[in-house]
Design an enzyme around this catalytic site. Structure first.
Site: not given
Ligand SMILES: Cc1cc2nc3c(=O)[nH]c(=O)nc-3n(C[C@H](O)[C@H](O)[C@H](O)COP(=O)(O)OP(=O)(O)OC[C@H]3O[C@@H](n4cnc5c(N)ncnc54)[C@H](O)[C@@H]3O)c2cc1C
Length: 535
Positions: A114, A236, A282, A343, A378
């Site tokens: 990438e 993005h 990007r 993003h 990032r």
């Molecule tokens: C479209 C897209 C494509 C991406 N592609 C990539 C990729 O290919 N590779 C990569 O490394 N990164 C990618 N990213 C970034 C990556 O997906 C995120 O940074 C990562 O998944 C974050 O993980 P997390 O567990 O911190 O949060 P999340 O996966 O967002 O999970 C957060 C959780 O917290 C919960 N939550 C939030 N607030 C509360 C609350 N007050 N009470 C209870 N629950 C709550 C939500 O419901 C959710 O379950 C992408 C992001 C997007 C949006």
């Protein structure tokens, strides 16, 4: 009252990783505000960056990360996370994640490359890596006897020593709204983890799911944690612009395969912005689109791949083709309306490499946290890796802690509030905030626009605080309160940076300073309820 050894708030990859590493030895409560699989982790398409090939090296992955981060990455955090990348992927494989295989590759897996990576090092599951990972881990979580999963539970605030009238800074769990019962649950825990994801929804256009409302960052801030580098929001360049389709990414591969960016009258504009035209990095493409949209007062621009043979388009982009067709856009015949969209939140709650925040027994992992890995920008696919590596390190740290005596914890008191009289206040303020952030705190910034945004956001904040103190709590009110608080942190951090660096571009300060410095905001003293208010 519910009691757990560990309370994890959020069921994305960060929260799931912690839960599975802890559950053999601890009783874990995993709460999530929608269903378990709703979050950015499930949306991730590209994959996870890791040093798996013997031709690749830790040093090269580190170097690529530091270059992307524009001088602001924390060197120790970057090394720690990259050094543990191989182990993290093997853990996922051992759990059964179906990564795409390739017999011709030494690793046995297909690795993609990438933007910003000097090697092929992204392991993936076709073009839906996140969904493959979270559904596999999700099945293990649901089957584990030591994990209590509570969906449709939104955390409102942390239970802190200050809130209990005790000295010091310690966390004892959280209050959460059970959305089905419409009741506030008191959840006591010896250790609490904020794994709530990022804050993309603070902007009008975002690739993020509805859950990304900055809850973890805002709750941590109110509990007394510092935040770092909140001004660095990754946009993005091409998100589909359509009233019936929020958050649909038009992959960079479309530009890679010859997609041309045009104004509504068909004029191609990228060559005037960068010699690499549509293939520029990007942030440069996003900035150019933003510039043209603001200059011509446009709602969107167009990405055109329709001049290529129809079969080529359909075979290269089957998902994009079918999604757009469902909305009445045949991308083999017409250009795709696109806008840049928020993003990734590079900054967040300051943590060490064990996920520890400034508050004892409170950890933050994933997009809510800032370990220093991402610096000012990032590197693609490093974020899922960070969830895995820091998630495991945090779990190991928690497992090594002695059990503490829990103090008595009062139930949530809402005896002095009434039912809301005007729900329109919430929807109006939600729209106003996201529009103001988009217009004034977007891709290209000026001090005047930032000041204007800060004034608006503070007015909204006062209104929402008043609403919060007087009326019954609801999901939308909790999220709006967090969004406004996170927005203020983003604006204040952007105002504090008197240079342009990485994702932060200011017309008033276009140069980059020689010395790279973090922007750190410290919460003011706690109020009578034990929570920090914005200064
Ligand atoms: C479209 C897209 C494509 C991406 N592609 C990539 C990729 O290919 N590779 C990569 O490394 N990164 C990618 N990213 C970034 C990556 O997906 C995120 O940074 C990562 O998944 C974050 O993980 P997390 O567990 O911190 O949060 P999340 O996966 O967002 O999970 C957060 C959780 O917290 C919960 N939550 C939030 N607030 C509360 C609350 N007050 N009470 C209870 N629950 C709550 C939500 O419901 C959710 O379950 C992408 C992001 C997007 C949006």
């Amino acid at each position: 009252m519910l009691k757990f050894d560990v309370l994890i708030i959020g069921s994305g990859l960060a929260g799931m990783t912690l839960a599975l590493h802890l559950a053999e030895q601890r009783k874990v409560g995993l709460i999530t505000k929608r269903d378990m699989l709703e979050g950015s982790s499930s949306y991730a398409q590209g994959g996870i960056a890791a040093v798996l090939d013997t031709e690749d090296s830790v040093e090269e992955h580190i170097r690529d990360t530091l270059v992307a981060g524009a001088g602001l990455c924390d060197a120790a955090a970057t090394r720690f996370i990259v050094e543990h990348s191989e182990e993290a992927i093997h853990w996922l494989i051992s759990l059964g994640v179906p990564f795409t295989k390739d017999k011709t590759n030494r690793t046995g897996y297909h690795l993609t490359r990438e933007g910003g990576h000097s090697r092929r090092r992204i392991i993936h599951a076709a073009d839906a890596t996140g969904a493959a990972v979270t559904s596999t881990l999700g099945r293990k979580i649901k089957a584990h006897p030591n994990i209590t999963l509570l969906e449709d539970h939104i955390a409102i605030d942390l239970i802190t020593a200050g809130k209990l009238g005790l000295p010091g800074q310690r966390c004892f769990g959280a209050y959460a709204l059970d959305k089905e019962k419409d009741e506030v649950e008191t959840i006591a825990a010896r250790h609490t983890i904020l794994a709530c994801g990022g804050a993309g929804k603070v902007y009008l256009y975002s690739t993020n799911p509805y859950t990304a409302t900055g809850d973890g960052i805002a709750m941590g801030w109110r509990a007394g944690c510092r935040v770092r580098n909140m001004e660095f929001i990754q946009f993005h360049p091409t998100c589909l612009y359509h009233s019936h389709s929020e958050s649909f990414l038009i992959s960079e591969a479309v530009r890679g395969e010859g997609g041309i960016l045009r104004l509504p009258d068909g004029t191609r504009f990228m060559p005037q912005h960068d010699a690499r035209a549509e293939l520029a990095p990007r942030d440069i493409v996003a900035r150019a689109i933003d510039f043209e949209m603001k200059r011509h007062g446009l709602d969107c621009v167009y990405l055109d791949i329709s001049y290529k043979p129809s079969e080529f388009v359909k075979s290269h982009f089957p998902n994009i083709y079918s999604h757009c067709l469902e909305l009445g856009i045949d991308i083999t015949q017409e250009p795709i309306p696109v806008v840049p969209a928020a993003h990734y939140t590079c900054g967040g709650l300051i943590t060490d490499l064990k996920g520890r925040t400034d508050v004892d027994a409170l950890y933050a992992v994933g997009e809510s946290a800032c370990t220093g890995l991402h610096g000012a920008n990032r590197l693609a696919s490093n974020s899922l890796l960070e969830c895995l590596v820091i998630g495991k390190a945090a779990a190991e740290h928690i497992l090594a802690q002695p059990a503490i005596e829990m103090p008595p914890i009062p139930e949530w008191d809402d005896s002095r509030v009434s039912d809301p009289d005007e729900a329109v206040v919430i929807s109006h303020n939600w729209d106003e905030l996201r529009r103001a952030m988009w217009d004034y705190v977007g891709i290209v910034r000026t001090s005047k626009r930032l000041e204007r945004a800060l004034n608006r956001v503070r007015m909204l904040e006062n209104e929402i605080d008043e609403y919060y103190s007087n009326f019954h709590i609801s999901n939308d009110l909790i999220e709006l309160r967090n969004l406004v608080q996170t927005a203020e942190l983003i604006i204040r951090s952007a105002l504090a940076r008197t240079e342009s660096r990485g994702l932060h571009f200011s017309r008033d300060f276009p140069d980059t300073m020689t010395e790279a410095r973090d922007t750190v905001l410290t919460p003011p003293t706690l109020n009578s309820e034990g929570y920090a208010q914005n200064a």
